[in-house]
Motif scaffolding. Structure first.
Motif, PDB file in Angstrom:
ATOM      1  N   LYS A 620       0.859  -1.179   0.000  1.00 40.99           N
ATOM      2  CA  LYS A 620       0.000   0.000   0.000  1.00 40.99           C
ATOM      3  C   LYS A 620       0.897   1.231   0.000  1.00 40.99           C
ATOM      4  O   LYS A 620       1.704   1.411   0.916  1.00 40.99           O
ATOM      5  N   ILE A 621       0.749   2.064  -1.033  1.00 39.83           N
ATOM      6  CA  ILE A 621       1.615   3.233  -1.195  1.00 39.83           C
ATOM      7  C   ILE A 621       0.774   4.497  -1.014  1.00 39.83           C
ATOM      8  O   ILE A 621      -0.223   4.695  -1.715  1.00 39.83           O
ATOM      9  N   LYS A 622       1.182   5.352  -0.086  1.00 37.60           N
ATOM     10  CA  LYS A 622       0.430   6.564   0.219  1.00 37.60           C
ATOM     11  C   LYS A 622       0.642   7.604  -0.883  1.00 37.60           C
ATOM     12  O   LYS A 622       1.751   7.798  -1.363  1.00 37.60           O
ATOM     13  N   PHE A 623      -0.465   8.254  -1.291  1.00 34.79           N
ATOM     14  CA  PHE A 623      -0.364   9.333  -2.267  1.00 34.79           C
ATOM     15  C   PHE A 623       0.567  10.427  -1.747  1.00 34.79           C
ATOM     16  O   PHE A 623       0.628  10.694  -0.543  1.00 34.79           O
ATOM     17  N   TYR A 624       1.249  11.072  -2.661  1.00 33.57           N
ATOM     18  CA  TYR A 624       2.145  12.214  -2.411  1.00 33.57           C
ATOM     19  C   TYR A 624       3.437  11.825  -1.688  1.00 33.57           C
ATOM     20  O   TYR A 624       4.521  12.112  -2.175  1.00 33.57           O
ATOM     21  N   THR A 625       3.350  11.158  -0.533  1.00 36.10           N
ATOM     22  CA  THR A 625       4.582  10.858   0.213  1.00 36.10           C
ATOM     23  C   THR A 625       5.248   9.577  -0.260  1.00 36.10           C
ATOM     24  O   THR A 625       6.425   9.338   0.027  1.00 36.10           O
ATOM     25  N   CYS A 626       4.482   8.718  -0.971  1.00 35.25           N
ATOM     26  CA  CYS A 626       4.974   7.427  -1.466  1.00 35.25           C
ATOM     27  C   CYS A 626       5.442   6.514  -0.330  1.00 35.25           C
ATOM     28  O   CYS A 626       6.268   5.617  -0.531  1.00 35.25           O
ATOM     29  N   GLU A 627       4.952   6.745   0.900  1.00 36.56           N
ATOM     30  CA  GLU A 627       5.290   5.860   2.025  1.00 36.56           C
ATOM     31  C   GLU A 627       4.619   4.504   1.847  1.00 36.56           C
ATOM     32  O   GLU A 627       3.500   4.405   1.342  1.00 36.56           O
TER      33      GLU A 627
END
Length: 778
Positions: A620-627
Motif C-alpha cells: 500500500k503506497i500513500k499518495f504524495y509521500t509514497c510511504e
C-alpha cells in the motif's frame, strides 16, 4: 501559487508576471540550466525551418490538383513529391519524416489519383487504433468533398454497426481499419469482400514503427494471410508505409510485408521552433542516490504551463502513473485559479465514447490539460498544443519525439520537457543528451517465426482458404506444421490440400497485442452495476487482485471480488489516500540451450526457458509521500510461459575469485548486475526495458557457499520476439557499457539509477557487481 521546480530562482521569477509567454518560461529553464548542479540537464533548441517544395507532378489528375488549390496547396513538400513519383512507378514505399510533416498526403495523393483514374479501384488503410482511423477518415473525406467526387471511404472496425457493414463491403473505395479487425472481421469472411479484394490496389500502413515486438510479429503473419487472399482473387497491391524516425525503416517494412521497398526520408516540411528540455529531479539523498519523485516533479512542471493558460499534454508510462498524476493535477487546480474539471485523463481502459469526448474538447480548447498513456502518442488530431511534459522516458527515442511532436503541430513555438525517473534507462538518457539528439540509433525487432504466433496464424489461414501441398507461408514450407494440426484435430488432408475441419473460429482465439485474448472487465457495484473499463489479462493480475485499489479517472475503487474464471473484477467506489502495487515471484528453468561458450571463467548462453510467475502480495503506497503504509498476501494462480532468454552462468570457481565478499554479498552483486544489464540491453536492442524480464536462478540446496547461479534476461512474450540471440552476440559490448553505467553513477552503495537501491541489493551490492564486471571483461 509558488511552485518550485527544484531550484528557488525559477519559481520566484515566474511569480513576477501573472501570465508569462511560453518563451519566458523557456527562458527561465535556460537561466536555471547555467546554475551548478541544476536539475535542467540539457536544452535542445530546434529552430524554425523553411520548407523545401516541389511542383505538383503532372500525373496528378486535374480534379485533384484543383481540390488541393482550394485548400491552399499549390506546391508539395519535397518528400510528398518524391513519394508520389516512386509510387507512380509501381514501387512499395516507406516514408520516414518527423511528426506533423504531412505524411498523410504522401499516401492520400497517389491513392486518390488512382481512384480517380481507375473506376472500381480499391485501397485499404491500416492504423494501429480505431481512433486514428476515425481521425484520418475526416481528412480523407474533406479532400473528396473538395473534388466533388463519388469516391467513398468508410471505417470498418468493431464500432461499425452490423447493418452498415454490408454497405461498406459493397460500396467502399477505401476501407480504413486496424489489424485487429482485419484479423477477426475481414479475412475470415473474405468471400463477402470478393469484389473489394479483386480490385485492391494499395495497402497503406501508417505508424509503422508502432509494429515492433509481439504486435509486429503478429502483423507480419497477418499480412502473409492478406497477400494470400489477394493472390486468390488475382490482385497484387502496392504497399505504402509511414513511420517515425527509426534506424531501420526499410528493413522493418520488408520484414513485415515480405516485399522490397524504396525509402523516402528527406523531409521538406517547414517546422516551428521547439525547445526540448531534459529535467532530472534533484538528489535528496546523495549517499543512496535517491531523487525527488519524478511524478511530483512532473506535476510541478505541468502546473507551470497549465496555470499560465498554456494547453498542455502530460504523458505517463503506465495506467497507474496516469491516474496518480490526474489526481495530483486535479487537486492542485481545485486549490488554485484553474477549475479541476479542465484536467482529464486518457488511456486505453476508458470507454470509446469517453475518449472521443476528451479528444473533441481538447481540440476545441475546452480542456486545459490531459494526462495520457501512449494512447495519445499517435497522430490523432487534438489541435495545437503549447507544451508536452513526459513523466519518465517512454523507452525509445522514436516515442519521445512522437510525444514531443504533439505540441506545436501548427508550426508555432512549443516546448517539450522530459522529467526523468530514477530508472537506470531514464538516467542514462537524461545524462547523455548527445546520444538522444543524434541520429536515431533505434532498430525495431520482430520475430514472425515465433512458433506460437506462426501456428496461430496458420490455423487462421487454413480457415480462410485450404493450404495447398508445397505452399509456403512466408519463407517456410508448412507441411510439417499442417500434419501436427491434423493430429490435433484442426485440419484434414484431401485432394492435395489441408482443409480446416474444427468447429472453432481460430481468429477469435488469437489476440494480436498479447499472449491471450482473455481481457477482464471491471464492474462498478457502487450503485447499479455497470462496466467502467476493460483490462488486459497480464495487467489484471497486478491491478485487479482482491484488496487492490483500482484507479480510474482519478477515482479510487476497492476490488471486492476477483473472478478469475469469468474474467471479471467487481469494484466499489471508495475514498482512499493510498494505492496498491503488486509483488511478484519469478522462477526460470532452462529447457534447451541453442548456443553457449566460456566467458572469462563464467559462461554465456541463450536458448529456450520456462518462466513461472506468481503474484504473491501487494504494497500500500500513500499518495504524495509514497510511504509504504501496509502490505498484504495474495494467493493468485501461477502463470507459466515458455520463451527465449540470454543468460550468464557463474560457476563456483569464478565466484571463488571474490573472497572479499560473503556469499550473500556475491548473490546481491549478481542481482544488482541483472538490473544494470537490463538497462543497457534495452539500449542495445532499442526496445522497452519492460520487454525484458530479469531473474536470478540458483540451486541453494547445498547452501550459499556452493551455489552456481544463472542470471537471465528473458523475453517477456511467449516464444520470444528475437531478442536473446542479439544479446548473446552483443555480450562483450553489453558488459562494457554496463561497467560504464556503474562507473558513471555517483551513488556510494547502489541506487535506483544503477544496480538498485542499497536496501534491495545490500550495502556492497554495487561494489560486488562492479568487481564481477571487471573480471568478465578480462
Amino acid at each position: 501559487m509558488n511552485l518550485s521546480l527544484g531550484f528557488p530562482e525559477f519559481s520566484q521569477e515566474l511569480s513576477v508576471s501573472r501570465k508569462p509567454s511560453l518563451e519566458a518560461v523557456v527562458a527561465r529553464f535556460q537561466s536555471a540550466h547555467k546554475e551548478p548542479d541544476s536539475p535542467v540537464r540539457a536544452i535542445h533548441h530546434q529552430p524554425a525551418a523553411e520548407g523545401v517544395y516541389a511542383e505538383i507532378p503532372p500525373a496528378v489528375d486535374a480534379r485533384l490538383r484543383a481540390a488541393l488549390e482550394k485548400r491552399g496547396i499549390t506546391r508539395l513538400y519535397a518528400h510528398q513529391a518524391d513519394a508520389f513519383e516512386e509510387i507512380e512507378r509501381g514501387r512499395n514505399v516507406v516514408i520516414v519524416t518527423p511528426t506533423a510533416s504531412g505524411k498523410t498526403l504522401c499516401y492520400n495523393l497517389p491513392v486518390l489519383n488512382r481512384l480517380l483514374g481507375e473506376e472500381g479501384a480499391r485501397a485499404m488503410y491500416l492504423f494501429p487504433t480505431k481512433a486514428l482511423a476515425e481521425d484520418q477518415l475526416h481528412e480523407f473525406q474533406s479532400a473528396v468533398e473538395e473534388m466533388g467526387s463519388e469516391i467513398r471511404a468508410f471505417t470498418y472496425d468493431g464500432d461499425t454497426p452490423q447493418d452498415a457493414r454490408k454497405a461498406v463491403r459493397q460500396r467502399a473505395n477505401v476501407v480504413l481499419t486496424n489489424p485487429d479487425m482485419l484479423h477477426t472481421g475481414i479475412l475470415p469472411h473474405h468471400t463477402r469482400w470478393a469484389r473489394y479484394f479483386e480490385s485492391l490496389r494499395y495497402i497503406v500502413i501508417d505508424e509503422l514503427h508502432y509494429y515492433r515486438g509481439v504486435y509486429g510479429s503478429h502483423l507480419a503473419n497477418l499480412l502473409r494471410r492478406l497477400k494470400r487472399i489477394c493472390e486468390f482473387y488475382g490482385s497484387k497491391p502496392q504497399f505504402i508505409c509511414c513511420s517515425a524516425t527509426i534506424a531501420n525503416p526499410r528493413e522493418l517494412a520488408e520484414a513485415l510485408t515480405g516485399e522490397a521497398f524504396t525509402l523516402v526520408e528527406r523531409s521538406g516540411a517547414p517546422r516551428g521552433e521547439k525547445f526540448f528540455i531534459f529535467y532530472n529531479p534533484p538528489v535528496v539523498n546523495r549517499q543512496l542516490g535517491i531523487r525527488r519523485s519524478y511524478i511530483d516533479e512532473s506535476r510541478r512542471v505541468a502546473l507551470e504551463f497549465i496555470e499560465r493558460n498554456l494547453q498542455t499534454l502530460v504523458f505517463a508510462n503506465s495506467r497507474l502513473a496516469t491516474e496518480v498524476l490526474v489526481t495530483y493535477l486535479k487537486d492542485a487546480c481545485d486549490r488554485g485559479p484553474v477549475p479541476g474539471e479542465t484536467v482529464r485523463g486518457y488511456r486505453g481502459g476508458y470507454l470509446p465514447r469517453e475518449r472521443r469526448e476528451i479528444e473533441r474538447r481538447l481540440r476545441e480548447g475546452e480542456i486545459r490539460a490531459v494526462v495520457a498513456t501512449n494512447a495519445l502518442e499517435l497522430g490523432i488530431d487534438i489541435g495545437s498544443l503549447d507544451a508536452v511534459v513526459m513523466a519518465g522516458y517512454p523507452g525509445t527515442i522514436a516515442s519521445s519525439w512522437q510525444r514531443a511532436g504533439r505540441a506545436g503541430r501548427r508550426q508555432g513555438t512549443s516546448a517539450a520537457v522530459l522529467v526523468a525517473s530514477s530508472a537506470p534507462l531514464d538516467q542514462y538518457i537524461v545524462e547523455h543528451p548527445d546520444y538522444f539528439f543524434g541520429r536515431s540509433p533505434e532498430h525495431a525487432y520482430i520475430n514472425p517465426e515465433n512458433l506460437e504466433i506462426l501456428l496461430a496464424h496458420i490455423k487462421c489461414a487454413a480457415f480462410e482458404l485450404p493450404i495447398r501441398d508445397g505452399e509456403k507461408f512466408g519463407r517456410h514450407d508448412i507441411g510439417e506444421v499442417c500434419r501436427f494440426l491434423e493430429e490435433a484435430g484442426f485440419l484434414h488432408h484431401s485432394a492435395g490440400a489441408w482443409h480446416w475441419t474444427s468447429d472453432t473460429y481460430p481468429a477469435d482465439a488469437t489476440s494480436l497485442r498479447s499472449v491471450t485474448s482473455d481481457n477482464f472487465v471491471v464492474v462498478d457495484t457502487t450503485g447499479e452495476p455497470r462496466v467502467i473499463a476493460e483490462v488486459s489479462f497480464p495487467t489484471a493480475l497486478t491491478t485487479l487482485h482482491e484488496k487492490a485499489i483500482y484507479l480510474h479517472e482519478a477515482r479510487q475503487y476497492h476490488v471486492e471480488r476477483f473472478d478469475y474464471a469469468e474474467r471479471k473484477a467487481y469494484v466499489k467506489r471508495v475514498e482512499s489516500d493510498y494505492y496498491t502495487d503488486a509483488i511478484d515471484y519469478t522462477q526460470v528453468k532452462v529447457l534447451d540451450e541453442f548456443e553457449g561458450e566460456a566467458l572469462a571463467g563464467a559462461r554465456r548462453a541463450h536458448g529456450d526457458v520456462r518462466v513461472n510467475r506468481q503474484i504473491v502480495g501487494f504494497k500500500k503506497i500513500k499518495f504524495y509521500t509514497c510511504e509504504n503504509v501496509g502490505a498484504g498476501k495474495l494467493s493468485m494462480p501461477e502463470q507459466e510461459m515458455h520463451t527465449t532468454a540470454f543468460w550468464l552462468h557463474f560457476p563456483a570457481e569464478f565466484l571463488a575469485r571474490f573472497s572479499e565478499f560473503t556469499p550473500a554479498e556475491k548473490q546481491s552483486g549478481i542481482s544488482g548486475l541483472g538490473n544494470a544489464l537490463r538497462t543497457v540491453a534495452a539500449l542495445l536492442l532499442m526496445c522497452d526495458p519492460r520487454d525484458l524480464g530479469v531473474a536470478l536462478s540458483e540451486d541453494v540446496s547445498g547452501g550459499l557457499e556452493t551455489f552456481e547461479p544463472n542470471l537471465y534476461l528473458y523475453d517477456m512474450y511467449p516464444g520470444g520476439v528475437g531478442q536473446s540471440a542479439p544479446l548473446y552476440r552483443l555480450a562483450p559490448r553489453l558488459l562494457k557499457q554496463t561497467a560504464e553505467l556503474l562507473a558513471a553513477c555517483g551513488c556510494e552503495a547502489g541506487c535506483p539509477s544503477c544496480v538498485g537501491p542499497a536496501g534491495e541489493v545490500g550495502e556492497r551490492g554495487k561494489e560486488a557487481a562492479a568487481r564481477m564486471l571487471g573480471e568478465l571483461m578480462v
